[in-house]
Motif scaffolding. Structure first.
Motif, PDB file in Angstrom:
ATOM      1  N   TRP A   2     -65.998  80.566  71.344  1.00  0.00           N
ATOM      2  CA  TRP A   2     -64.745  80.282  72.135  1.00  0.00           C
ATOM      3  C   TRP A   2     -63.539  80.376  71.251  1.00  0.00           C
ATOM      4  O   TRP A   2     -62.555  80.689  71.627  1.00  0.00           O
ATOM      5  CB  TRP A   2     -64.767  78.795  72.746  1.00  0.00           C
ATOM      6  CG  TRP A   2     -65.555  78.798  74.115  1.00  0.00           C
ATOM      7  CD1 TRP A   2     -66.787  78.286  74.400  1.00  0.00           C
ATOM      8  CD2 TRP A   2     -65.049  79.463  75.276  1.00  0.00           C
ATOM      9  NE1 TRP A   2     -67.246  78.329  75.660  1.00  0.00           N
ATOM     10  CE2 TRP A   2     -66.173  78.946  76.271  1.00  0.00           C
ATOM     11  CE3 TRP A   2     -63.692  79.929  75.650  1.00  0.00           C
ATOM     12  CZ2 TRP A   2     -65.894  79.266  77.531  1.00  0.00           C
ATOM     13  CZ3 TRP A   2     -63.755  80.281  76.896  1.00  0.00           C
ATOM     14  CH2 TRP A   2     -64.826  80.196  77.819  1.00  0.00           C
ATOM     15  N   GLU A   3     -63.679  79.719  69.936  1.00  0.00           N
ATOM     16  CA  GLU A   3     -62.436  79.759  69.141  1.00  0.00           C
ATOM     17  C   GLU A   3     -62.248  81.233  68.675  1.00  0.00           C
ATOM     18  O   GLU A   3     -61.157  81.614  68.477  1.00  0.00           O
ATOM     19  CB  GLU A   3     -62.784  79.032  67.660  1.00  0.00           C
ATOM     20  CG  GLU A   3     -63.048  77.589  68.053  1.00  0.00           C
ATOM     21  CD  GLU A   3     -64.129  77.034  69.117  1.00  0.00           C
ATOM     22  OE1 GLU A   3     -63.876  76.021  69.690  1.00  0.00           O
ATOM     23  OE2 GLU A   3     -65.217  77.685  68.948  1.00  0.00           O
ATOM     24  N   TRP A   4     -63.389  82.326  68.300  1.00  0.00           N
ATOM     25  CA  TRP A   4     -62.923  83.488  67.981  1.00  0.00           C
ATOM     26  C   TRP A   4     -62.490  84.374  68.882  1.00  0.00           C
ATOM     27  O   TRP A   4     -61.512  85.203  68.888  1.00  0.00           O
ATOM     28  CB  TRP A   4     -64.111  84.243  67.573  1.00  0.00           C
ATOM     29  CG  TRP A   4     -64.884  83.718  66.368  1.00  0.00           C
ATOM     30  CD1 TRP A   4     -66.060  83.250  66.249  1.00  0.00           C
ATOM     31  CD2 TRP A   4     -64.441  83.949  65.096  1.00  0.00           C
ATOM     32  NE1 TRP A   4     -66.395  82.649  64.936  1.00  0.00           N
ATOM     33  CE2 TRP A   4     -65.419  83.396  64.063  1.00  0.00           C
ATOM     34  CE3 TRP A   4     -63.059  84.405  64.357  1.00  0.00           C
ATOM     35  CZ2 TRP A   4     -65.293  83.086  62.894  1.00  0.00           C
ATOM     36  CZ3 TRP A   4     -63.071  84.587  63.071  1.00  0.00           C
ATOM     37  CH2 TRP A   4     -64.276  83.763  62.338  1.00  0.00           C
ATOM     38  N   LEU A  30     -65.615  76.590  64.589  1.00  0.00           N
ATOM     39  CA  LEU A  30     -65.520  78.110  64.548  1.00  0.00           C
ATOM     40  C   LEU A  30     -66.775  78.546  65.315  1.00  0.00           C
ATOM     41  O   LEU A  30     -67.853  78.623  64.950  1.00  0.00           O
ATOM     42  CB  LEU A  30     -65.454  78.708  63.175  1.00  0.00           C
ATOM     43  CG  LEU A  30     -64.391  78.191  62.354  1.00  0.00           C
ATOM     44  CD1 LEU A  30     -64.186  78.659  60.870  1.00  0.00           C
ATOM     45  CD2 LEU A  30     -62.857  78.732  63.082  1.00  0.00           C
ATOM     46  N   ASN A  79     -65.184  72.284  77.318  1.00  0.00           N
ATOM     47  CA  ASN A  79     -65.376  72.190  75.832  1.00  0.00           C
ATOM     48  C   ASN A  79     -66.625  71.164  75.915  1.00  0.00           C
ATOM     49  O   ASN A  79     -66.427  70.071  76.027  1.00  0.00           O
ATOM     50  CB  ASN A  79     -63.764  71.659  75.370  1.00  0.00           C
ATOM     51  CG  ASN A  79     -64.059  71.521  73.853  1.00  0.00           C
ATOM     52  OD1 ASN A  79     -64.791  70.613  73.387  1.00  0.00           O
ATOM     53  ND2 ASN A  79     -62.937  72.451  73.123  1.00  0.00           N
ATOM     54  N   TYR A  91     -55.147  77.453  63.492  1.00  0.00           N
ATOM     55  CA  TYR A  91     -56.201  78.452  63.640  1.00  0.00           C
ATOM     56  C   TYR A  91     -55.753  79.687  62.821  1.00  0.00           C
ATOM     57  O   TYR A  91     -56.131  80.636  62.329  1.00  0.00           O
ATOM     58  CB  TYR A  91     -56.789  78.703  64.738  1.00  0.00           C
ATOM     59  CG  TYR A  91     -58.048  77.913  65.230  1.00  0.00           C
ATOM     60  CD1 TYR A  91     -59.127  78.130  64.527  1.00  0.00           C
ATOM     61  CD2 TYR A  91     -57.858  77.152  66.492  1.00  0.00           C
ATOM     62  CE1 TYR A  91     -60.256  77.118  64.767  1.00  0.00           C
ATOM     63  CE2 TYR A  91     -58.977  76.219  66.707  1.00  0.00           C
ATOM     64  CZ  TYR A  91     -60.319  76.246  66.027  1.00  0.00           C
ATOM     65  OH  TYR A  91     -61.190  75.646  66.168  1.00  0.00           O
ATOM     66  N   GLU A 145     -53.273  76.267  68.038  1.00  0.00           N
ATOM     67  CA  GLU A 145     -52.916  77.678  67.721  1.00  0.00           C
ATOM     68  C   GLU A 145     -52.453  78.161  66.353  1.00  0.00           C
ATOM     69  O   GLU A 145     -52.984  78.965  65.647  1.00  0.00           O
ATOM     70  CB  GLU A 145     -52.239  78.382  68.733  1.00  0.00           C
ATOM     71  CG  GLU A 145     -51.895  80.014  68.624  1.00  0.00           C
ATOM     72  CD  GLU A 145     -50.943  80.502  69.793  1.00  0.00           C
ATOM     73  OE1 GLU A 145     -50.696  81.891  69.487  1.00  0.00           O
ATOM     74  OE2 GLU A 145     -50.551  79.907  70.631  1.00  0.00           O
ATOM     75  N   THR A 158     -60.379  83.016  71.470  1.00  0.00           N
ATOM     76  CA  THR A 158     -58.924  82.598  71.855  1.00  0.00           C
ATOM     77  C   THR A 158     -58.124  82.773  70.873  1.00  0.00           C
ATOM     78  O   THR A 158     -56.627  83.048  71.316  1.00  0.00           O
ATOM     79  CB  THR A 158     -59.269  81.284  72.056  1.00  0.00           C
ATOM     80  OG1 THR A 158     -60.112  80.734  72.947  1.00  0.00           O
ATOM     81  CG2 THR A 158     -57.994  80.336  72.781  1.00  0.00           C
ATOM     82  N   TYR A 159     -58.314  82.818  69.410  1.00  0.00           N
ATOM     83  CA  TYR A 159     -57.326  82.888  68.501  1.00  0.00           C
ATOM     84  C   TYR A 159     -57.744  83.932  67.288  1.00  0.00           C
ATOM     85  O   TYR A 159     -58.865  84.522  67.338  1.00  0.00           O
ATOM     86  CB  TYR A 159     -57.344  81.465  67.664  1.00  0.00           C
ATOM     87  CG  TYR A 159     -57.087  80.299  68.682  1.00  0.00           C
ATOM     88  CD1 TYR A 159     -56.013  80.137  69.174  1.00  0.00           C
ATOM     89  CD2 TYR A 159     -58.265  79.467  68.800  1.00  0.00           C
ATOM     90  CE1 TYR A 159     -55.724  78.898  70.105  1.00  0.00           C
ATOM     91  CE2 TYR A 159     -58.143  78.448  69.621  1.00  0.00           C
ATOM     92  CZ  TYR A 159     -56.942  78.318  70.300  1.00  0.00           C
ATOM     93  OH  TYR A 159     -56.930  77.061  70.962  1.00  0.00           O
ATOM     94  N   THR A 172     -60.753  72.353  67.982  1.00  0.00           N
ATOM     95  CA  THR A 172     -61.630  73.312  68.776  1.00  0.00           C
ATOM     96  C   THR A 172     -60.726  74.184  69.721  1.00  0.00           C
ATOM     97  O   THR A 172     -59.371  73.711  69.829  1.00  0.00           O
ATOM     98  CB  THR A 172     -62.728  72.729  69.594  1.00  0.00           C
ATOM     99  OG1 THR A 172     -61.776  71.867  70.664  1.00  0.00           O
ATOM    100  CG2 THR A 172     -63.284  71.519  68.978  1.00  0.00           C
ATOM    101  N   ALA A 173     -61.323  75.203  70.201  1.00  0.00           N
ATOM    102  CA  ALA A 173     -60.343  75.864  71.331  1.00  0.00           C
ATOM    103  C   ALA A 173     -60.092  74.664  72.462  1.00  0.00           C
ATOM    104  O   ALA A 173     -60.677  73.911  72.687  1.00  0.00           O
ATOM    105  CB  ALA A 173     -61.217  77.001  71.796  1.00  0.00           C
ATOM    106  N   ASP A 174     -59.196  75.416  73.390  1.00  0.00           N
ATOM    107  CA  ASP A 174     -59.008  74.363  74.452  1.00  0.00           C
ATOM    108  C   ASP A 174     -59.288  74.877  75.572  1.00  0.00           C
ATOM    109  O   ASP A 174     -58.770  74.704  76.909  1.00  0.00           O
ATOM    110  CB  ASP A 174     -57.170  74.331  74.595  1.00  0.00           C
ATOM    111  CG  ASP A 174     -56.714  75.838  74.838  1.00  0.00           C
ATOM    112  OD1 ASP A 174     -57.326  76.814  74.759  1.00  0.00           O
ATOM    113  OD2 ASP A 174     -55.584  75.829  75.129  1.00  0.00           O
TER     114      ASP A 174
END
Length: 723
Positions: A692-694, A689, A633, A669, A666, A696-697, A627-629
């Protein structure tokens, strides 16, 4: 995370049963004490046992339901032994009835602080309810103070209850041993493990801990201020107000344009722009209720043990009761994995207590000084204290000015100064031991120290010292969180009237007031030169304990000493002094409490909450998610599952090296050429996905990911892929 009605009932019942058993043990052990003290200590024993007994059995059968059944059986057995032991000396049933039978009217008459304490407690409970995962249209919300650390604590609670691995590991960094004082969270895990809702498991122990902190602080104050045939209720209430409604002159930055201005209104609308927490103007002395007791669970549960424990030790010192010292040693030794800062503060305080007790054993002069000598001695002593305080303020101001210059003192030099302070005190203590040592010392403080070492040393070696390594922990630093102000200016605007009155008390206060303040003086002085954790701000967890002793001494100073300035208008001076002190000291806190009450933020949006429900129902507790960090979370906090790497906001300040894992997240992803190898290396089971993931990365090959991995969850733009 939402649990079931039956699971919630069982979890709450399990917690309440420990409270009841603790009170029964306390009645057996403290049957000669007053009812309030007995119930307070019983509640503390119940919470302490629920934190420790399941953990002890978990070393053998994991943190499982089995461990909790063994813990309950063991506590019942301990209760039975205590009851049978005391039954020979007293009528147990009648004692219990006598302790629990009282008229509410008498309680309010004897302790009018309840007229303040009960409304305050209700207010804090309402804030806790509003700011701990209330559901709003499917999303989960929080308040201003719970937007940060609550996420970490939720992760500890859920991962310990779901994965049941013991000793526990960080769900934010799989494979890393959890050295943080996790027993402040395991008490909620012990409710959650029965199928309770996460919200109930999180809140219930906090409700009880708040009562333990409030009543523990007030009872300790009364015990320290007690004088035969003289009421101490008024000054105890003042000390209560000074401590829990702490704040300085930070309100001046908001009322300078009027109470109807936009500048004033932003207290209640902007994020952390309050009179007790305004970093832009170097306001760092945060309110205890809003910024410590509500969001800082380790501090809350640490103080829930520390304050009643200090009360127990004060009683033990007066009576030289060995049993009290033994019980105190057990509670003190268990503090390490509940709140390490409280354990450290207790060590300094007990060292001063021991020094004071040894001083009383010094051979006294047989000659009685004349009245003139007494008067002269008192004057000289006040002048000596004036000179000492002036030297202290001057010296600290000079060092503070030097730290703001182009050539500040190095951290190593400041650490040496701090160590010299400790060495000087150790020398005084050693001299006092040689001169005032007695058999009584062995049977009281000697036994206490022995029990503490036996209980605490395994925790220190097995957990604390393993984490607290490296230069980011114990190191030299001046004036902890001060960023740019002179020493005097920093404390005048942060502590306000309390700083001024504390200096006056140290100069003109009575010997009793000085004795009360001495533990706080030593602890405060040490913290001005030594940091004990990566985050300088966290030194306030020690400073606030020192501040407690200043509040008690200052309350006595305002109540007793200031009225002596005038024989004719002494009573009027007392009323004016108490009123002005309480108003000036608490005004900033009242504004901060108002801001905290109205604050409301979305912590986990509806899509992530629904995904977490699916994760709980369809994945294994030990599965690892990519997941994103982000700090909030949802997977780590709500499901108890591991994520590859959590927020550096938490990991860095725990002294954990997470840089490589963060970089790997990172790469997984963003770099399709390294993804599979890294997924295998980190044993990732699922990829998340979402927004948060979109955000961040930069994910270049999303379509290929859908084709390579199985889409096991897809709802409202939130996707989970099975690796």
């Amino acid at each position: 995370m939402f649990g079931s009605v039956s699971g919630t009932i069982v979890g709450i019942s399990y917690f309440v049963l420990f409270q009841i058993l603790g009170i029964i043990i306390s009645i057996c052990f403290f049957h000669r004490e007053k009812m309030g003290f007995t119930i307070l200590m019983g509640s503390v024993l119940g919470s302490f046992s629920l934190q420790w007994l399941p953990a002890l059995f978990a070393f053998f059968v994991d943190f499982s339901v089995t461990a909790h059944l063994f813990a309950l059986f063991a506590f019942i057995l301990i209760t039975a032994v205590c009851f049978s032991r005391e039954k020979k000396h007293w009528d147990g049933i009648s004692q219990i009835r006598a302790k629990l039978s009282f008229r509410p009217r008498d309680i309010f008459l004897n302790d009018p602080v309840l007229f303040l304490l009960i409304p305050l407690y209700i207010f804090v409970v309402i804030m806790l309810n509003q700011h701990t995962l209330p559901s709003v249209d499917g999303s989960l919300h929080c308040g201003q103070s719970t937007y940060g650390d609550m996420n970490m604590h939720l992760g500890f609670i859920t991962s310990l209850a779901k994965q049941q691995i013991f000793p526990p590991e960080y769900s934010l960094l799989p494979g890393t041993k959890l050295a943080y004082p996790f027993l402040s969270d395991s008490i909620s895990s012990s409710i959650y493990i029965w199928g309770s809702s996460l919200r109930a498991a999180y809140l219930l122990p906090m409700y009880v801990a708040l009562l333990q902190v409030f009543f523990g602080m007030y009872a300790l104050t009364k015990e320290l201020l007690f004088v035969v045939n003289k009421s101490c209720r008024g000054k105890s209430i003042l000390a209560f107000v000074l401590f829990f409604f702490n704040g300085g002159f930070g309100f001046c930055y908001f009322i300078n344009k009027g109470f109807h201005s936009e500048n004033f209104r932003r207290i209640f609308t902007e994020f952390y722009k309050t009179p007790t927490n305004y970093v832009d103007e170097n306001i760092q002395w945060h309110n205890i209720i809003c910024d410590m007791l509500i969001p800082q669970r380790a501090t809350l549960f640490g103080w829930a043990i520390l304050f009643p424990l200090l009360l127990l030790l004060v009683k033990a010192r007066k009576t030289a009761n060995t049993e009290y010292f033994i019980l105190g040693g057990v509670l003190a030794g268990g503090l390490v994995l509940i709140h390490t800062h409280s354990f450290l503060a207790l060590g300094v305080i007990c060292a001063v207590f021991l020094l004071q007790d040894l001083y009383q054993n010094f051979p006294s002069s047989k000659k009685s000084p004349s009245d003139k000598t007494k008067k002269t001695g008192k004057t000289n002593f006040s002048l000596f204290r004036l000179a000492a305080v002036a030297a202290f303020v001057t010296g600290m101001s000079v060092i503070g000015k030097l730290q703001l210059s182009n050539k500040p003192l190095k951290g190593s030099v400041l650490l040496i100064i701090g160590c010299c302070i400790l060495a000087a005190f150790a020398g005084i203590l050693a001299y006092s031991l040689r001169k005032g040592f007695s058999k009584k010392t062995i049977m009281t403080w000697g036994i206490f120290l022995g029990v503490v070492i036996v209980c605490a040393l395994p925790q220190l070696l097995g957990f604390t010292f393993q984490q607290a390594q490296g230069e980011q922990f114990v190191r030299g630093s001046f004036n902890w969180a001060n960023e740019g102000d002179g020493y005097l200016i920093f404390y005048i605007k942060n502590l306000g009237i309390m700083f001024i009155l504390s200096l006056l008390m140290l100069i003109y206060g009575s010997p009793r007031q000085i004795r009360i303040a001495l533990p706080g003086c030593l602890l405060w002085l040490i913290c001005e030169f030594i940091l004990f954790q990566p985050n300088p701000y966290d030194n306030n967890k020690l400073l606030l304990v020192a501040y407690l002793f200043f509040c008690i001494a200052v309350a006595d100073f305002v109540w007793e000493t200031i009225p002596q300035l005038s024989n004719k208008y002494g009573q009027h001076l007392r009323i004016a002094g108490v009123t002005a002190t309480a108003a000036l000291a608490s005004f900033a806190a009242l504004l901060t409490l108002g801001r905290e009450y109205v604050s409301d933020y979305e912590l986990y949006d509806k899509t992530y909450v629904e995904m977490c429900q699916w994760i709980e129902e369809n994945t294994e507790p030990t599965d690892i998610f990519l997941t994103a960090d982000n700090h909030n979370n949802a997977v780590a906090s709500l499901t108890g599952r591991n994520i590859v790497c959590g927020s550096g906001t938490f990991l860095y300040f725990h002294g954990i090296d997470y840089a490589q894992s963060q970089a790997d997240v990172e790469a997984m992803y963003q770099d399709s050429t390294r993804r599979d190898d890294l997924l295998e290396q980190h044993e990732v089971d699922y990829i998340v996905l979402g927004s948060w993931e979109w955000g961040t990365y930069q994910i270049p090959d999303i379509q290929e990911m859908y084709e390579t991995y199985d889409v096991v969850y897809n709802k409202d733009g939130l996707v989970v892929l099975a690796v």
